[in-house]
Design a protein around this motif. Sequence first.
Motif, PDB file in Angstrom:
ATOM      1  N   ALA A  14      -5.566  15.081  10.723  1.00  0.00           N
ATOM      2  CA  ALA A  14      -4.932  16.095   9.200  1.00  0.00           C
ATOM      3  C   ALA A  14      -3.408  14.645   9.632  1.00  0.00           C
ATOM      4  N   THR A  15      -3.198  14.187  10.555  1.00  0.00           N
ATOM      5  CA  THR A  15      -2.877  12.384  11.007  1.00  0.00           C
ATOM      6  C   THR A  15      -3.066  11.127   9.909  1.00  0.00           C
ATOM      7  N   GLY A  16      -4.937  11.280  10.211  1.00  0.00           N
ATOM      8  CA  GLY A  16      -5.274  10.391   9.916  1.00  0.00           C
ATOM      9  C   GLY A  16      -5.178  10.568   8.444  1.00  0.00           C
ATOM     10  N   ALA A  17      -5.851  11.408   7.986  1.00  0.00           N
ATOM     11  CA  ALA A  17      -5.580  12.140   6.645  1.00  0.00           C
ATOM     12  C   ALA A  17      -4.066  11.147   5.315  1.00  0.00           C
ATOM     13  N   ALA A  18      -3.346  12.403   6.750  1.00  0.00           N
ATOM     14  CA  ALA A  18      -2.182  11.761   5.619  1.00  0.00           C
ATOM     15  C   ALA A  18      -1.664  10.426   5.818  1.00  0.00           C
ATOM     16  N   HIS A  19      -2.177   9.559   6.806  1.00  0.00           N
ATOM     17  CA  HIS A  19      -1.702   7.981   6.734  1.00  0.00           C
ATOM     18  C   HIS A  19      -2.663   7.873   6.137  1.00  0.00           C
ATOM     19  N   ALA A  20      -3.634   7.960   5.328  1.00  0.00           N
ATOM     20  CA  ALA A  20      -4.535   7.436   4.424  1.00  0.00           C
ATOM     21  C   ALA A  20      -4.435   7.546   3.009  1.00  0.00           C
ATOM     22  N   GLY A  21      -3.174   8.383   2.729  1.00  0.00           N
ATOM     23  CA  GLY A  21      -2.689   8.629   1.093  1.00  0.00           C
ATOM     24  C   GLY A  21      -1.540   8.045   1.440  1.00  0.00           C
ATOM     25  N   ALA A  22      -0.658   8.221   3.131  1.00  0.00           N
ATOM     26  CA  ALA A  22       0.163   6.971   2.656  1.00  0.00           C
ATOM     27  C   ALA A  22      -0.176   6.126   2.159  1.00  0.00           C
ATOM     28  N   ASP A  23      -0.999   5.409   3.282  1.00  0.00           N
ATOM     29  CA  ASP A  23      -1.476   4.028   2.971  1.00  0.00           C
ATOM     30  C   ASP A  23      -1.333   3.287   1.130  1.00  0.00           C
ATOM     31  N   ASN A  24      -2.258   4.097   0.215  1.00  0.00           N
ATOM     32  CA  ASN A  24      -2.270   3.930  -0.582  1.00  0.00           C
ATOM     33  C   ASN A  24      -1.345   3.767  -1.386  1.00  0.00           C
ATOM     34  N   CYS A  25      -0.054   4.945  -0.782  1.00  0.00           N
ATOM     35  CA  CYS A  25       0.880   4.700  -2.211  1.00  0.00           C
ATOM     36  C   CYS A  25       1.375   3.351  -1.487  1.00  0.00           C
ATOM     37  N   ARG A  26       1.815   3.221   0.008  1.00  0.00           N
ATOM     38  CA  ARG A  26       2.334   2.014  -0.212  1.00  0.00           C
ATOM     39  C   ARG A  26       1.725   1.223   0.049  1.00  0.00           C
ATOM     40  N   ARG A  27       0.313   0.457  -0.416  1.00  0.00           N
ATOM     41  CA  ARG A  27      -0.628  -0.581  -1.119  1.00  0.00           C
ATOM     42  C   ARG A  27      -0.080  -0.212  -2.813  1.00  0.00           C
ATOM     43  N   SER A  28       0.072   0.706  -3.643  1.00  0.00           N
ATOM     44  CA  SER A  28       0.417   1.136  -5.134  1.00  0.00           C
ATOM     45  C   SER A  28       1.279   0.417  -5.022  1.00  0.00           C
ATOM     46  N   ARG A  29       2.479   0.998  -4.187  1.00  0.00           N
ATOM     47  CA  ARG A  29       3.844   0.003  -4.505  1.00  0.00           C
ATOM     48  C   ARG A  29       3.751  -1.301  -3.782  1.00  0.00           C
ATOM     49  N   GLU A  30       2.963  -2.271  -2.992  1.00  0.00           N
ATOM     50  CA  GLU A  30       3.341  -3.263  -2.828  1.00  0.00           C
ATOM     51  C   GLU A  30       3.269  -4.008  -3.737  1.00  0.00           C
ATOM     52  N   TYR A  31       1.682  -3.980  -4.814  1.00  0.00           N
ATOM     53  CA  TYR A  31       1.423  -4.386  -6.000  1.00  0.00           C
ATOM     54  C   TYR A  31       1.722  -4.331  -6.625  1.00  0.00           C
ATOM     55  N   LEU A  32       2.156  -3.105  -7.053  1.00  0.00           N
ATOM     56  CA  LEU A  32       3.192  -3.441  -8.466  1.00  0.00           C
ATOM     57  C   LEU A  32       4.660  -4.364  -8.130  1.00  0.00           C
ATOM     58  N   LEU A  33       5.554  -4.565  -7.210  1.00  0.00           N
ATOM     59  CA  LEU A  33       6.567  -5.014  -6.577  1.00  0.00           C
ATOM     60  C   LEU A  33       5.979  -6.077  -6.762  1.00  0.00           C
ATOM     61  N   GLY A  34       5.225  -6.060  -5.990  1.00  0.00           N
ATOM     62  CA  GLY A  34       4.755  -8.007  -5.851  1.00  0.00           C
ATOM     63  C   GLY A  34       3.838  -8.556  -6.957  1.00  0.00           C
ATOM     64  N   LEU A  42       8.817   0.036 -15.203  1.00  0.00           N
ATOM     65  CA  LEU A  42      10.473   0.656 -14.710  1.00  0.00           C
ATOM     66  C   LEU A  42      11.435  -0.077 -13.947  1.00  0.00           C
ATOM     67  N   PRO A  43      12.181  -0.575 -13.681  1.00  0.00           N
ATOM     68  CA  PRO A  43      12.721  -1.325 -13.200  1.00  0.00           C
ATOM     69  C   PRO A  43      12.693  -0.979 -11.461  1.00  0.00           C
ATOM     70  N   PRO A  44      13.244  -2.173 -11.024  1.00  0.00           N
ATOM     71  CA  PRO A  44      12.248  -2.046  -9.579  1.00  0.00           C
ATOM     72  C   PRO A  44      12.613  -0.892  -8.314  1.00  0.00           C
ATOM     73  N   GLN A  45      13.926  -0.248  -8.360  1.00  0.00           N
ATOM     74  CA  GLN A  45      14.457   0.556  -7.429  1.00  0.00           C
ATOM     75  C   GLN A  45      13.463   2.311  -7.383  1.00  0.00           C
ATOM     76  N   SER A  46      13.242   1.836  -9.092  1.00  0.00           N
ATOM     77  CA  SER A  46      12.473   3.085  -9.395  1.00  0.00           C
ATOM     78  C   SER A  46      10.798   3.759  -8.496  1.00  0.00           C
ATOM     79  N   TYR A  47      10.378   2.755  -8.029  1.00  0.00           N
ATOM     80  CA  TYR A  47       9.360   2.799  -7.314  1.00  0.00           C
ATOM     81  C   TYR A  47       9.536   2.537  -6.178  1.00  0.00           C
ATOM     82  N   THR A  48      10.369   2.273  -5.520  1.00  0.00           N
ATOM     83  CA  THR A  48      11.032   2.768  -4.115  1.00  0.00           C
ATOM     84  C   THR A  48      11.202   4.406  -4.029  1.00  0.00           C
ATOM     85  N   ASP A  49      12.275   4.866  -5.263  1.00  0.00           N
ATOM     86  CA  ASP A  49      11.682   6.535  -5.289  1.00  0.00           C
ATOM     87  C   ASP A  49      10.490   6.965  -5.580  1.00  0.00           C
ATOM     88  N   LEU A  50       9.671   6.654  -6.414  1.00  0.00           N
ATOM     89  CA  LEU A  50       8.833   7.318  -6.616  1.00  0.00           C
ATOM     90  C   LEU A  50       7.517   7.653  -5.364  1.00  0.00           C
TER      91      LEU A  50
END
Length: 137
Positions: A14-34, A42-50
Amino acid sequence: MRQIVAAAILLVLATGAAHAGADNCRRSREYLLGSLGGDLKLPPQSYTDLFKICLAASSMTNVKDAYILKDGGIAVVPKQDSIPATASTLSQFCDAYPSATLRFLTSKEVLTIKSVVGIVQLSSTSATPCKKIKGLT
């Protein structure tokens, strides 16, 4: 003793599955902001909230993966693509985030779009916003 070992194995999975989803959240945020820079909707802060909403969505029972979309929606790949499972996930999400929009990715989209970049570019306009679902508009 077997029950303890079985519970430990399930917890690790379960922890591994949660990390996979969290990893895609992180990767999508990094792509958007970088990568998109001035092309953000949206303003950059909005993506941190998202990002926080995406992490919460990725830990929901019926969510295999979650992503932040460029237009401010959250996209999820469901574990189970049935009407009751989808309705339950949508209800849980909208109760927690009544101002957000959840877009379910179809299995065809997942097969066609092979990268986070492709998913991030998807629109959430075809999804009904939680405000409308909850009668807040």
